[in-house]
Design a protein around this motif. Structure first.
Motif, PDB file in Angstrom:
ATOM      1  N   UNK B   4      -3.147  -8.033   5.529  1.00  0.00           N
ATOM      2  CA  UNK B   4      -1.930  -7.580   4.881  1.00  0.00           C
ATOM      3  C   UNK B   4      -1.996  -6.068   4.700  1.00  0.00           C
ATOM      4  N   UNK B   5      -0.863  -5.448   4.863  1.00  0.00           N
ATOM      5  CA  UNK B   5      -0.885  -3.985   4.801  1.00  0.00           C
ATOM      6  C   UNK B   5       0.224  -3.446   3.903  1.00  0.00           C
ATOM      7  N   UNK B   6      -0.097  -2.396   3.208  1.00  0.00           N
ATOM      8  CA  UNK B   6       0.855  -1.741   2.314  1.00  0.00           C
ATOM      9  C   UNK B   6       0.988  -0.284   2.712  1.00  0.00           C
ATOM     10  N   UNK B  29      10.107  -2.561   0.340  1.00  0.00           N
ATOM     11  CA  UNK B  29      10.010  -2.755  -1.103  1.00  0.00           C
ATOM     12  C   UNK B  29      10.592  -1.527  -1.797  1.00  0.00           C
ATOM     13  N   UNK B  39       8.625 -13.727  -3.743  1.00  0.00           N
ATOM     14  CA  UNK B  39       7.163 -13.782  -3.603  1.00  0.00           C
ATOM     15  C   UNK B  39       6.575 -14.703  -4.677  1.00  0.00           C
ATOM     16  N   UNK B  45       5.868 -14.473   1.795  1.00  0.00           N
ATOM     17  CA  UNK B  45       4.520 -13.937   1.652  1.00  0.00           C
ATOM     18  C   UNK B  45       4.379 -12.784   2.643  1.00  0.00           C
ATOM     19  N   UNK B  46       4.824 -11.611   2.229  1.00  0.00           N
ATOM     20  CA  UNK B  46       4.922 -10.510   3.184  1.00  0.00           C
ATOM     21  C   UNK B  46       3.553 -10.077   3.709  1.00  0.00           C
ATOM     22  N   UNK B  47       3.528  -9.809   4.991  1.00  0.00           N
ATOM     23  CA  UNK B  47       2.276  -9.342   5.592  1.00  0.00           C
ATOM     24  C   UNK B  47       2.198  -7.826   5.552  1.00  0.00           C
ATOM     25  N   UNK B  48       3.365  -7.210   5.662  1.00  0.00           N
ATOM     26  CA  UNK B  48       3.403  -5.748   5.645  1.00  0.00           C
ATOM     27  C   UNK B  48       4.506  -5.317   4.676  1.00  0.00           C
ATOM     28  N   UNK B  49       4.129  -4.463   3.742  1.00  0.00           N
ATOM     29  CA  UNK B  49       5.125  -3.954   2.804  1.00  0.00           C
ATOM     30  C   UNK B  49       5.272  -2.448   2.997  1.00  0.00           C
TER      31      UNK B  49
ATOM     32  N   UNK D   2      -6.015  -3.721  -2.059  1.00  0.00           N
ATOM     33  CA  UNK D   2      -5.780  -2.286  -2.239  1.00  0.00           C
ATOM     34  C   UNK D   2      -6.233  -1.866  -3.631  1.00  0.00           C
ATOM     35  N   UNK D  19      -0.880  -7.493  -1.764  1.00  0.00           N
ATOM     36  CA  UNK D  19       0.555  -7.209  -1.619  1.00  0.00           C
ATOM     37  C   UNK D  19       1.441  -8.026  -2.552  1.00  0.00           C
ATOM     38  N   UNK D  20       0.937  -9.194  -2.940  1.00  0.00           N
ATOM     39  CA  UNK D  20       1.778 -10.084  -3.742  1.00  0.00           C
ATOM     40  C   UNK D  20       1.550  -9.905  -5.234  1.00  0.00           C
ATOM     41  N   UNK D  65       1.596  -2.503  -6.737  1.00  0.00           N
ATOM     42  CA  UNK D  65       1.353  -1.251  -6.012  1.00  0.00           C
ATOM     43  C   UNK D  65       2.435  -0.214  -6.271  1.00  0.00           C
TER      44      UNK D  65
END
Lengths: 332, 282, 454, 158
Positions: B4-6, B29, B39, B45-49, D2, D19-20, D65
């Motif tokens: 998962x990446x932010x 987001x 969520x 269930x986001x993989x990339x935000x 993170x 992320x969640x 985040x």
């Protein structure tokens, strides 16, 4: 068009379980310094029983409210209570608490009597002291008495209290029974404004009058009246758990769709407290936790009728129901 | 599990690059007031935000004939903007009825639109105001009218690699009158059962280019074009208002749901359009 | 006697803890190593379980324990113990718990729930009490869809003779009212934390409004006999002093501070499941319901259908009142029959009526079990009878205030259950209301008292 | 995972999130600050309210985040040098709390109001608290508390 109307409703409510047999116990322990610990098994669900029961204990013992601690948090320590429901705690736990506090006070009076070489009947507990009735200047601080009891006389100053009304089994044919400790009385007035085109109903005023026997703490009494008032407004206008009753379709799954009132939906509530002492209640008190949610809805429905001439036999008086009723009647 | 990446986009271009790179996997987001509900409820269930909070999309500018609002501008900022109150008071009014202060503090106008809800409150205001949206992607940008933007419940013309950059609102022309009402289950913290926003520029008392927008009564927020057309060049009268209100109800295509029935929504639309036009004509 | 503390606006006892955020609710109790519980709930409103396979869930890494009906020593609870903790065969409402998982975190617990396989034969449910009362209706409960009050399918209250009363009446007013189902919407959702300790004691942190009432029920559920399999599994986990016959002292039930109740916490919702999983896994287990679960599956105020027939003389006196009430109880008895009793005893309202006949029915349907909510059965009764009395007043051309003053209880009169009312004050309470609201009532009403019938 | 760095009640914190993760989960489950409550997890009730950079937010639907580098205040951060905030005093004095579950969020929403508008009308106070549900009080004593605090703060200033 917006039209206004006024409606009233009356009601009554019993204290304690209908059918009786619901007991509560209390322990009042006097610490060696004269402060007190009240132990009860009922829960504070927001109504404020810790406050009320501490007030009663302080009153009986003649000590400061701040000198009373309340323990009600587990079954290892707390004596039995049937629980916090049926508008029973002020009444039933109150009577148990008073009995326990009187019991503890009697021990203190006995001890003080020995110390002062008087008879317990000649003494009175008030203002943090035990003093001689006809000679108020002769007195002992309660802490002094408690200390002497604990250390000098090796006595444990613990008062025990219990209250239970006899179980009342209804006659199977007539229902004859005494389901009631005491009855409290209520009346509400609602003023509404109805939009005849959208069916919306706005509550402009909700005025309440309650007999509580004795308001042990008027702030808490008002809190129950206002909280129940708001709950009644929600039931009257906006809350629907099964919108297609008896079916289960479209059931709300969040607190946006199950619409309890917000600050914006409740007018400033007005109330008056009337005290008609219960002949057997603690300090004359009755209970009112539940009854406050009962009268608002019929008062509002009656006010809607006063405003636009339609009766709603089913709650809530949602905009849709009001509009359909107006259609049936043939226009607003 | 996929990694998962932010990402925190520092400008819209960077956000576009990320969308291009991750395609449909990436979610934008901003305030998160819709996204995080999904969520939390495990619908998403986001993989990339890609976070837009610091992407320079929070602005309200006056540009010649238009008021331009960055898509990541929170509602509270828009409501409180003197520029908006001056040039598009209808928008400020509509926003003041969205949810409650805490939601408006972070919820953004772009997020509200991109979510594609038929009940999106800001959409009715923008429809009535004749606003358009500037959409950007790595491939370039395009401008679409708000009425072209929504395609169905939860659906918009936004490509997976595209984002809303800004909202363009024509400044109020002359004596533009406006009115708005929303019916919810209660007065705050509530979604619309129906909502109606009307913008009615008057020229010597005559309606010129009236726009009547309806929310929560069709698969998308819609314009009641026939209801508006009836008014064109005319002075509002009781009979005309009635006719227009009926036309608006006819334009709606509501459903029964947890918030209200189709029957009621149709009736409420008619009532609200009638009341609001009467308010405008008064 | 002048009182020093009683009657005073002293500061709220727990107010300081509330305003500093220090008040500790169940979900605020943090015990290291606590497992998260999720429930596997029935997807249908009525059905018969053919097969339940939890093996894939049990095999998942991170899953510490799964329980089904087989793990419940005594799988029936309630005042009339008819409700299973976990369904064994017969599902009676959509969302009824069938199994529960305790896992290291919520994600794992949810994933495990999704791996449970259920083979269920769906049956036709019944939702409307009126349908459920018909002889050929689908059976919600094996013993029948109508709760038996002794020999009768309803609670009966008889005072005087209503038929004679109706004969004396000048007008008859009859109406049907529906009071809907309502949710408590207390802000603290259902939650429970069970912590086993090596000393053989189980500590349960509860949202219960009624500690002892529920403790007794829990002991019934957990009652463990030495030859039961689960006991053999659990005894070592909970220490040597677990006595195989749970008693009040084997559980410390911790609560007393509740984030809103209104009756929502008069029934056990979660404590039995956390207790069972804590015993099975030997670890602390917490179950916090989601708001959605709370709205859909927790107890609620069941709906009421009430028919009221009143006979009234021209002067506004109600001389006969006949009430037939039907309570939609949902799938289990819970406190429903008590709610119906309370309703029936007092449904005739705060007025002295010499002839009363009440029939209170308690009918099962394939909904989650309804139970208590603030006001029990009196809330719907007040709604119906107070709208009814306005209708009567309208029909008689009488003022709504006056008709209430005319009928209000006076000292020495008795209720429909033949008990004399004490400390009566409706007349005075209505006079105070009029004063407060600025309503100018005629002297005739303002000079009335509760001591005598004027 | 993170690394989230932000300030809570004046204290710099660093926690691992994904992320969640919501801000509410960070506060309750990682920092053990339990005054923000899990009332609904959908942003509908307001019991999870906190201040982020001085603004009222719902921590249950705030992505953790997005709090990066920001300042978060919970009710634990309201008292200064052992002195309760006037709002806390006022809620205590005026019985603005009953069960206490909505109270931390309600007081923070009130603080957000008074920071912006030190002399609100009753109507303005109602509007500011319109997203914070309370089932116990009927709101009357909550609004009384806010008005009393505003008055007390105005007097303290003059």
């Amino acid at each position: 068009m917006r039209k206004r109307g006024v409606g009233i409703a009356a009601g009554f409510y019993p204290m304690g379980m209908s059918g009786g047999g619901d007991s509560s116990q209390a322990l009042v322990k006097i610490q060696p310094d004269g402060s007190a610990v009240l132990t009860v098994g009922s829960c504070d669900i927001g109504q404020g029983c810790k406050t009320v029961l501490a007030q009663m204990t302080a009153e009986v013992l003649g000590i400061d409210y701040a000198q009373v601690k309340v323990v009600n948090d587990d079954t290892d320590n707390c004596p039995l209570s049937f629980g916090t429901f049926a508008s029973r705690v002020t009444y039933v736990d109150g009577k148990a608490t008073i009995a326990a506090a009187e019991n503890a006070r009697d021990i203190l009076l006995e001890v003080a009597a020995q110390m002062l070489e008087k008879s317990p009947e000649d003494l009175v507990a008030a203002d943090g002291k035990i003093s001689v009735k006809d000679d108020p200047d002769t007195s002992l601080a309660i802490g002094e008495v408690a200390g002497a009891a604990t250390f000098g006389m090796r006595r444990l100053v613990v008062g025990l209290g219990h209250y239970m009304r006899d179980p009342a089994t209804p006659d199977p044919d007539t229902g004859e029974c005494d389901p009631v400790c005491s009855l409290a009385w209520a009346a509400n007035l609602a003023e509404v404004e109805v939009d005849t085109e959208t069916g919306e109903v706005e509550v402009l005023r909700l005025v309440s009058s309650y007999d509580v026997g004795k308001a042990i703490n008027p702030m808490l009494t008002e809190g129950q009246i206002e909280g129940g008032g708001a709950m009644g407004v929600g039931a009257a206008l906006s809350e629907q758990l099964h919108p297609h009753y008896p079916g289960l379709e479209d059931q709300p799954t969040n607190l946006g769709d199950y619409a309890i009132p917000t600050t914006m939906d409740i007018p400033d509530l007005e109330s008056v407290i009337y005290e008609c002492p219960s002949t057997n209640g603690p300090f004359g008190a009755k209970g009112l936790g539940e009854m406050t949610a009962n009268c608002p809805a019929p008062a509002i429905v009656n006010a809607i009728h006063d405003a636009v001439g339609v009766w709603l036999n089913e709650l809530p008086a949602s905009p849709e129901r009001v509009l359909r009723a107006l259609d049936e009647k043939g226009g607003g | 599990m996929a990694e998962r990446q932010f990402f925190k986009a520092t400008d819209p271009q960077e956000a576009c690059d990320l969308l291009a790179q991750y395609g449909g996997k990436a979610r934008l987001l901003a305030g998160g007031t819709d996204l995080m509900v999904a969520v939390n409820q495990r619908q998403l269930s986001p993989e990339v935000l890609v976070y837009l909070g610091d992407s320079g999309l929070n602005y309200i500018n006056s540009e010649s004939d238009n008021l331009v609002i960055g898509a990541a501008t929170p509602f509270t900022d828009i409501m409180g903007s003197n520029l908006v109150r001056e040039e598009a008071p209808l928008l400020a009014e509509v926003i003041s009825h969205i949810a409650s202060p805490a939601i408006r503090n972070v919820g953004t106008i772009g997020g509200n639109l991109a979510n594609g809800s038929p009940a999106a409150d800001s959409a009715t205001a923008l429809l009535a105001l004749g606003a358009s949206l500037k959409l950007v992607s790595k491939a370039g940008d395009r401008v679409v009218a708000v009425e072209e933007f929504f395609t169905g419940p939860g659906e918009t013309t936004l490509e997976p690699t595209e984002l809303i950059q800004e909202v363009i609102i024509p400044k109020k022309a002359g004596e533009a009158k406006w009115a708005y009402r929303k019916l919810g289950k209660r007065k705050a913290q509530t979604l619309s059962i129906v909502s109606v926003a009307i913008c009615c520029p008057l020229d010597g008392g005559q309606c010129q280019g009236t726009r009547i927008a309806l929310g929560a009564v069709a698969p998308t927020p819609i314009l009641a074009s026939e209801a508006s057309a009836l008014l064109e060049g005319k002075i509002l009268s009781e009979g005309l208002i009635d006719e227009s209100a009926k036309a608006a109800a006819d334009a709606s295509n509501p459903i029964d749901d947890v918030r209200g029935s189709a029957w009621y929504r149709r009736r409420a639309i008619e009532a609200l359009v009638r009341q609001l036009l009467a308010q405008i004509s008064a | 006697m002048t009182m020093k503390v009683v009657g005073q606006r002293v500061k709220r006892y727990d107010g300081m803890a509330h305003v500093t955020g220090e008040t500790r609710f169940v979900d605020d109790v943090i015990v290291p190593g606590t497992l998260t519980i999720k429930a596997f709930r029935s997807p249908v409103a009525k059905g018969n379980i053919k097969d339940l396979d939890t093996s894939a869930a049990e095999a998942m890494p991170g899953v510490a324990g799964v329980i089904t009906a087989e793990d419940v020593p005594c799988n029936a609870y309630g005042l009339v113990p008819d409700q299973p903790v976990l369904v064994e065969k017969a599902v009676r409402y959509k969302g009824e718990p069938i199994a529960a998982v305790a896992a290291v975190d919520e994600d794992t617990a949810v994933e495990a729930i999704n791996k449970i396989k259920l083979d269920i034969e769906e049956e036709k449910p019944v939702f409307d009490p009126l349908e459920a009362m018909k002889p050929d209706a689908p059976k919600v409960r094996p013993e029948g869809n109508v709760f038996m009050f002794g020999e009768r399918p309803f609670r009966q209250i008889i005072l005087g003779d209503v038929e004679e009363g109706f004969k004396k009446a000048d007008i008859i007013v009859e109406n049907e009212y529906l009071h809907p189902s309502l949710e408590h919407a207390q802000l603290e959702p259902q939650a429970s934390l069970a912590v086993p300790d090596a000393g053989g004691k189980l500590t349960i942190y509860t949202v219960s409004q009624a500690l002892y009432f529920h403790l007794g029920q829990l002991l019934g559920i957990l009652q463990m006999e030495p030859d039961k399999v689960q006991c053999k599994q659990w005894a070592p986990r909970t220490g040597s002093s677990w006595r195989h016959n749970a008693g009040f002292s084997d559980i410390n039930y911790v609560g007393g501070t509740v984030g809103g109740g209104f009756g929502a916490k008069n029934d056990i919702h979660a404590d039995h499941v956390t207790a069972l999983l804590a015993l099975k896994t030997g670890q602390p287990c917490k179950w916090r319901w989601t708001r959605e679960e709370d709205l859909l599956y927790s107890t609620f105020r069941g709906a009421w259908r009430m028919t009221i027939k009143d006979g009234i003389t021209k002067d506004g006196r109600i001389v006969a009142r006949q009430i037939k009430s039907i309570r939609d109880a949902g799938a289990y008895s819970t406190l429903n029959f008590y709610v119906v009793d309370k309703h029936s005893f007092l449904a005739a309202g705060p007025y002295f009526i010499e002839n009363v006949y009440v029939q209170g029915y308690c009918v099962y349907t394939n909904k989650p079990p309804a139970s208590s909510m603030r006001g029990f059965g009196i809330t719907p009764a007040t709604f119906a009878t107070e709208v009814q009395i306005d209708k009567i007043a309208t029909q008689l051309g009488m003022d709504p205030w006056e008709i209430r003053f005319v009928n209000a209880f006076r000292k020495g009169e008795h209720t429909a259950t033949r008990r004399v009312v004490n400390s009566v004050a409706l007349v005075e309470v209505m006079q105070k209301l009029a004063e407060k609201a600025g309503v100018d009532l005629p002297d005739k009403l303002m000079t009335m008292t509760s001591t005598e019938r004027g | 995972m993170y690394s989230l760095e932000f300030t809570v009640n004046g204290q710099l914190c660093q926690v691992a999130v994904d992320l969640k993760t919501t801000l509410l989960e960070v506060l309750r489950d990682k920092l053990f600050i339990t005054s923000p409550k899990v009332g609904c997890n959908t942003g509908d009730c307001g019991t999870c309210s906190v201040l982020m950079n001085g603004k009222l937010v719902r921590s249950c639907i705030t992505n953790a985040l997005s709090a990066q580098g920001k300042e978060v205040t919970t009710i634990e951060g309201l008292a200064e040098a052992g002195e309760l905030h006037p709002l806390q005093e006022a809620f205590h004095d005026n019985y603005g709390a009953q069960c206490g579950f909505c109270t931390p969020g309600m007081i923070l929403a009130s603080k957000a109001l008074l920071d912006e508008n030190p002399k609100p009308t009753r109507e303005e106070a109602k509007e500011a608290l319109s997203g914070n549900l309370c089932r116990c009080t009927g709101y009357g004593k909550i609004i009384d508390s806010v008005m009393a605090a505003a008055e007390q703060m105005a007097q303290a200033k003059s």
